[in-house]
Motif scaffolding. Structure first.
Motif, PDB file in Angstrom:
ATOM      1  N   ASP A 325       0.835  -1.214   0.000  1.00 42.99           N
ATOM      2  CA  ASP A 325       0.000   0.000   0.000  1.00 42.99           C
ATOM      3  C   ASP A 325       0.864   1.256   0.000  1.00 42.99           C
ATOM      4  OD1 ASP A 325      -2.332  -1.462   0.013  1.00 42.99           O
ATOM      5  OD2 ASP A 325      -2.670  -1.294   2.175  1.00 42.99           O
ATOM      6  N   VAL A 326       1.879   1.262   0.859  1.00 42.12           N
ATOM      7  CA  VAL A 326       2.745   2.430   0.969  1.00 42.12           C
ATOM      8  C   VAL A 326       3.624   2.571  -0.266  1.00 42.12           C
ATOM      9  CG1 VAL A 326       4.563   3.547   2.325  1.00 42.12           C
ATOM     10  CG2 VAL A 326       2.729   2.297   3.488  1.00 42.12           C
ATOM     11  N   VAL A 327       4.154   1.461  -0.763  1.00 42.18           N
ATOM     12  CA  VAL A 327       5.007   1.490  -1.954  1.00 42.18           C
ATOM     13  C   VAL A 327       4.237   2.042  -3.152  1.00 42.18           C
ATOM     14  CG1 VAL A 327       6.184   0.027  -3.650  1.00 42.18           C
ATOM     15  CG2 VAL A 327       6.586  -0.322  -1.207  1.00 42.18           C
ATOM     16  N   ILE A 328       3.002   1.626  -3.325  1.00 37.83           N
ATOM     17  CA  ILE A 328       2.173   2.135  -4.427  1.00 37.83           C
ATOM     18  C   ILE A 328       1.938   3.635  -4.256  1.00 37.83           C
ATOM     19  CG2 ILE A 328      -0.147   2.083  -5.435  1.00 37.83           C
ATOM     20  CD1 ILE A 328      -0.168  -0.924  -4.951  1.00 37.83           C
ATOM     21  N   SER A 329       1.695   4.066  -3.022  1.00 33.18           N
ATOM     22  CA  SER A 329       1.485   5.485  -2.750  1.00 33.18           C
ATOM     23  C   SER A 329       2.730   6.298  -3.089  1.00 33.18           C
ATOM     24  CB  SER A 329       1.108   5.684  -1.276  1.00 33.18           C
ATOM     25  OG  SER A 329       0.984   7.047  -0.956  1.00 33.18           O
ATOM     26  N   ILE A 330       3.907   5.781  -2.681  1.00 37.17           N
ATOM     27  CA  ILE A 330       5.162   6.477  -2.987  1.00 37.17           C
ATOM     28  C   ILE A 330       5.370   6.552  -4.494  1.00 37.17           C
ATOM     29  CG2 ILE A 330       7.673   6.365  -2.782  1.00 37.17           C
ATOM     30  CD1 ILE A 330       7.230   4.974  -0.058  1.00 37.17           C
ATOM     31  N   GLY A 331       5.143   5.451  -5.181  1.00 38.35           N
ATOM     32  CA  GLY A 331       5.332   5.413  -6.625  1.00 38.35           C
ATOM     33  C   GLY A 331       4.446   6.392  -7.362  1.00 38.35           C
ATOM     34  N   SER A 332       3.198   6.503  -6.916  1.00 37.11           N
ATOM     35  CA  SER A 332       2.267   7.418  -7.594  1.00 37.11           C
ATOM     36  C   SER A 332       2.646   8.876  -7.340  1.00 37.11           C
ATOM     37  CB  SER A 332       0.836   7.157  -7.120  1.00 37.11           C
ATOM     38  OG  SER A 332       0.695   7.439  -5.734  1.00 37.11           O
ATOM     39  N   GLN A 333       3.139   9.182  -6.141  1.00 34.59           N
ATOM     40  CA  GLN A 333       3.476  10.560  -5.802  1.00 34.59           C
ATOM     41  C   GLN A 333       4.810  11.007  -6.394  1.00 34.59           C
ATOM     42  OE1 GLN A 333       3.212  11.185  -1.525  1.00 34.59           O
ATOM     43  NE2 GLN A 333       1.406   9.905  -1.393  1.00 34.59           N
ATOM     44  N   GLU A 334       5.803  10.120  -6.382  1.00 35.00           N
ATOM     45  CA  GLU A 334       7.154  10.520  -6.769  1.00 35.00           C
ATOM     46  C   GLU A 334       7.508  10.181  -8.218  1.00 35.00           C
ATOM     47  OE1 GLU A 334      10.049   9.100  -4.046  1.00 35.00           O
ATOM     48  OE2 GLU A 334       9.168  10.130  -2.313  1.00 35.00           O
ATOM     49  N   LYS A 335       6.908   9.119  -8.763  1.00 37.59           N
ATOM     50  CA  LYS A 335       7.318   8.657 -10.091  1.00 37.59           C
ATOM     51  C   LYS A 335       6.172   8.531 -11.084  1.00 37.59           C
ATOM     52  CE  LYS A 335      11.665   7.826  -8.893  1.00 37.59           C
ATOM     53  NZ  LYS A 335      12.821   8.537  -9.479  1.00 37.59           N
ATOM     54  N   GLN A 336       4.967   8.940 -10.680  1.00 31.63           N
ATOM     55  CA  GLN A 336       3.791   8.817 -11.552  1.00 31.63           C
ATOM     56  C   GLN A 336       3.595   7.366 -12.000  1.00 31.63           C
ATOM     57  OE1 GLN A 336       1.808  11.605 -11.994  1.00 31.63           O
ATOM     58  NE2 GLN A 336       3.282  12.442 -10.543  1.00 31.63           N
ATOM     59  N   MET A 337       3.664   6.457 -11.042  1.00 34.96           N
ATOM     60  CA  MET A 337       3.468   5.028 -11.299  1.00 34.96           C
ATOM     61  C   MET A 337       2.159   4.611 -10.641  1.00 34.96           C
ATOM     62  SD  MET A 337       7.420   3.978 -10.433  1.00 34.96           S
ATOM     63  CE  MET A 337       7.251   2.233 -10.756  1.00 34.96           C
ATOM     64  N   PHE A 338       1.272   3.969 -11.403  1.00 34.93           N
ATOM     65  CA  PHE A 338      -0.078   3.702 -10.914  1.00 34.93           C
ATOM     66  C   PHE A 338      -0.471   2.245 -11.130  1.00 34.93           C
ATOM     67  CE2 PHE A 338       0.095   8.112 -12.404  1.00 34.93           C
ATOM     68  CZ  PHE A 338      -0.197   8.776 -11.220  1.00 34.93           C
ATOM     69  N   CYS A 339      -1.254   1.747 -10.174  1.00 36.94           N
ATOM     70  CA  CYS A 339      -1.779   0.380 -10.243  1.00 36.94           C
ATOM     71  C   CYS A 339      -3.295   0.461 -10.396  1.00 36.94           C
ATOM     72  CB  CYS A 339      -1.410  -0.385  -8.970  1.00 36.94           C
ATOM     73  SG  CYS A 339      -1.986  -2.080  -8.932  1.00 36.94           S
ATOM     74  N   PHE A 340      -3.820  -0.106 -11.477  1.00 40.19           N
ATOM     75  CA  PHE A 340      -5.261  -0.093 -11.742  1.00 40.19           C
ATOM     76  C   PHE A 340      -5.802  -1.516 -11.676  1.00 40.19           C
ATOM     77  CE2 PHE A 340      -3.676   3.577 -14.214  1.00 40.19           C
ATOM     78  CZ  PHE A 340      -4.413   4.583 -13.603  1.00 40.19           C
ATOM     79  N   ARG A 341      -6.806  -1.717 -10.845  1.00 36.76           N
ATOM     80  CA  ARG A 341      -7.462  -3.015 -10.764  1.00 36.76           C
ATOM     81  C   ARG A 341      -8.806  -2.938 -11.492  1.00 36.76           C
ATOM     82  NH1 ARG A 341      -4.840  -2.292  -5.803  1.00 36.76           N
ATOM     83  NH2 ARG A 341      -3.434  -3.998  -5.245  1.00 36.76           N
ATOM     84  N   ASN A 342      -8.994  -3.869 -12.433  1.00 37.99           N
ATOM     85  CA  ASN A 342     -10.197  -3.871 -13.267  1.00 37.99           C
ATOM     86  C   ASN A 342     -10.402  -2.493 -13.902  1.00 37.99           C
ATOM     87  OD1 ASN A 342     -10.834  -6.587 -12.624  1.00 37.99           O
ATOM     88  ND2 ASN A 342     -11.686  -5.918 -10.675  1.00 37.99           N
ATOM     89  N   TYR A 343      -9.386  -2.081 -14.600  1.00 34.40           N
ATOM     90  CA  TYR A 343      -9.317  -0.734 -15.202  1.00 34.40           C
ATOM     91  C   TYR A 343     -10.526  -0.446 -16.091  1.00 34.40           C
ATOM     92  CZ  TYR A 343      -7.708   2.818 -18.525  1.00 34.40           C
ATOM     93  OH  TYR A 343      -7.601   3.920 -19.323  1.00 34.40           O
ATOM     94  N   ASP A 344     -11.120   0.709 -15.869  1.00 35.81           N
ATOM     95  CA  ASP A 344     -12.233   1.182 -16.689  1.00 35.81           C
ATOM     96  C   ASP A 344     -11.865   2.568 -17.214  1.00 35.81           C
ATOM     97  OD1 ASP A 344     -14.546   2.120 -17.849  1.00 35.81           O
ATOM     98  OD2 ASP A 344     -15.855   1.474 -16.223  1.00 35.81           O
ATOM     99  N   PRO A 345     -11.622   2.711 -18.531  1.00 32.57           N
ATOM    100  CA  PRO A 345     -11.170   4.002 -19.071  1.00 32.57           C
ATOM    101  C   PRO A 345     -12.171   5.134 -18.872  1.00 32.57           C
ATOM    102  CG  PRO A 345     -11.779   2.491 -20.838  1.00 32.57           C
ATOM    103  CD  PRO A 345     -11.759   1.692 -19.575  1.00 32.57           C
ATOM    104  N   GLU A 346     -13.441   4.805 -18.642  1.00 38.76           N
ATOM    105  CA  GLU A 346     -14.460   5.847 -18.496  1.00 38.76           C
ATOM    106  C   GLU A 346     -14.444   6.499 -17.119  1.00 38.76           C
ATOM    107  OE1 GLU A 346     -18.237   4.361 -19.566  1.00 38.76           O
ATOM    108  OE2 GLU A 346     -17.676   3.846 -21.623  1.00 38.76           O
ATOM    109  N   VAL A 347     -13.847   5.828 -16.141  1.00 42.00           N
ATOM    110  CA  VAL A 347     -13.882   6.382 -14.782  1.00 42.00           C
ATOM    111  C   VAL A 347     -12.498   6.801 -14.284  1.00 42.00           C
ATOM    112  CG1 VAL A 347     -15.891   5.011 -14.171  1.00 42.00           C
ATOM    113  CG2 VAL A 347     -13.622   4.109 -13.688  1.00 42.00           C
ATOM    114  N   GLU A 348     -11.436   6.449 -14.996  1.00 44.24           N
ATOM    115  CA  GLU A 348     -10.101   6.798 -14.540  1.00 44.24           C
ATOM    116  C   GLU A 348      -9.760   8.249 -14.863  1.00 44.24           C
ATOM    117  OE1 GLU A 348      -8.757   4.997 -12.565  1.00 44.24           O
ATOM    118  OE2 GLU A 348      -9.621   3.023 -12.922  1.00 44.24           O
ATOM    119  N   ASP A 349      -8.904   8.830 -14.043  1.00 40.15           N
ATOM    120  CA  ASP A 349      -8.471  10.217 -14.195  1.00 40.15           C
ATOM    121  C   ASP A 349      -7.597  10.347 -15.443  1.00 40.15           C
ATOM    122  OD1 ASP A 349      -7.371  12.731 -14.009  1.00 40.15           O
ATOM    123  OD2 ASP A 349      -6.910  12.594 -11.881  1.00 40.15           O
TER     124      ASP A 349
END
Length: 412
Positions: A325-349
């Motif tokens: 959980d923390v590693v994903i948070s760090i990755g998204s904040q510092e490196k723009q790395m994101f994990c999508f579960r059951n990705y839906d292009p209509e609802v993602e930012d």
């Protein structure tokens, strides 16, 4: 280590499991408090005392995959489920469980109500020897949503237990050093009795000089609030501190990429090897043996800092869900790395996708599909993973001809 605070709770849980009128027992507590370890110890003692003939443990996680849960339970029972229909699989699993006289099913890390009958976890009214033990971060989940007959709160460690745990990791030479003693006391206090916080901080500070201990104390006091559900701010700040203290940027980057894999995933060393090639970590290295030594060195450094632990198979490792959980948070904040579960292009930012440098698309439901076009012009790393191989062959094996059109600098 054995803690008095846990021994008392385990004794009460064991007494409850002996009660023929209790069918389901729940353990709840904040992230990183030690619920999974406690459940494992209860299961071990229950088997040792022969309360049950068999124990089946399965991790539910934040995004439960019913088919995968069914498969894991079935494997423990020597049952092979080939059917696609969840209801048919549930019926077969229920019949097989009904053949057990004394079995304990451990459902670890439950985030929301799980319909047990849909999974196939049903014993019948005459199966008083068959019980369920579940763990969750949330009291309302175990009590109201899952309807446990008896629930137990797992609290923080006692002060002396926290000190013993910290001291065991950093060593007596540092704990008995007058230069470090006051810092150790303040750092332990800041960890607030949370086992995962104490462990990660202690491993980060082991064999370090006092200025780094001073800095660690200040960072813990400036705990950064986080929006991770069920996450104590001290847990987040302690893991973030340990990440900051990793000695190489290579280890940091490798950790962030591994965090994009599914929760409770058994990560094989070959995965690190593939990531290492994409990250160009093997520059100047000649031959596979040297590259393998590089991978082993990186993995061992991450294990030493408690980011990874040994997996069930040789040359595999796992990552604790709280760490991830923390590693994903760090990755998204510092490196723009994101994990999508059951990705839906209509609802993602859309902005998040536009700036993303690495993403993982993790699919576990029948109605999920790959997007027609992935709009990630800055993307360098892409991971697409489906939990169910039968779904992959039917639904994900063929990407749209337009899928990569807006991905211009993909490396791996």
């Amino acid at each position: 280590m054995t803690f008095d605070s846990r021994i008392y709770t385990i004794k009460n849980i064991m007494d409850t499991l002996r009660n023929p009128n209790v069918r389901m027992v729940g353990i709840y507590g904040m992230a990183g408090i030690g619920k999974t370890m406690l459940a494992k110890e209860v299961a071990r003692q229950a088997m040792e005392e022969k309360l049950f003939d068999k124990v089946v443990k399965v991790t539910i996680s934040q995004t439960p995959d019913v088919k995968n849960i069914q498969r894991e339970i079935a494997e423990h029972l020597g049952l092979k489920l080939d059917e696609e229909s969840i209801s048919v699989r549930a019926e077969r699993l229920s019949r097989r469980l009904g053949q057990e006289k004394k079995i304990l099913v451990v459902l670890d890390d439950v985030w929301k109500k799980l319909e047990l009958h849909e999974v196939g976890i049903a014993f019948g009214n005459d199966k008083n020897g068959c019980k369920i033990l579940l763990t969750s971060r949330f009291e309302d989940v175990v009590q109201s949503e899952m309807g446990a007959d008896k629930i137990f709160l797992l609290g923080v460690l006692y002060d002396n237990e926290a000190k013993d745990l910290f001291g065991k990791i950093v060593g007596d030479s540092m704990m008995n050093n007058p230069e470090f003693q006051p810092l150790a006391s303040d750092i332990i206090k800041e960890c607030e009795g949370l086992p995962i916080a104490i462990e990660t901080v202690a491993n980060a500070l082991k064999n370090r000089k006092s200025p780094l201990w001073e800095n660690a104390l200040q960072e813990l006091r400036r705990s950064v609030p986080t929006n991770i559900k069920g996450m104590h701010e001290k847990v987040y700040s302690s893991i973030k501190l340990s990440y900051n203290y990793l000695e190489s940027d290579e280890a940091k980057l490798m950790l962030l990429f591994i965090g994009l894999y599914p929760e409770d995933y058994y990560i094989a060393f070959i995965t690190f090897f593939i990531c290492g090639i994409g990250l160009e970590l093997f520059q100047g290295i000649k031959g596979l043996e040297e590259a393998d030594n590089k991978v082993v060195t990186l993995v061992e450094s991450l294990k030493t800092c408690c980011f990874l632990s040994d997996g069930p198979l040789p040359r595999t490792v796992t990552m604790h869900d709280v760490i991830q959980d923390v590693v994903i948070s760090i990755g998204s904040q510092e490196k723009q790395m994101f994990c999508f579960r059951n990705y839906d292009p209509e609802v993602e930012d859309s902005k998040k996708l536009k700036d993303a440098t690495a993403i993982s698309l993790l699919y576990s439901t029948d109605d999920s599909r790959l997007p027609e076009r992935l709009k990630c012009p800055q993307l360098k790393f892409l991971l697409v993973l489906c939990y169910d191989l039968s779904l992959w062959s039917d639904r994900y094996s063929q990407m749209s001809n337009h899928f990569f059109e807006e991905i211009r600098i993909l490396e791996f």
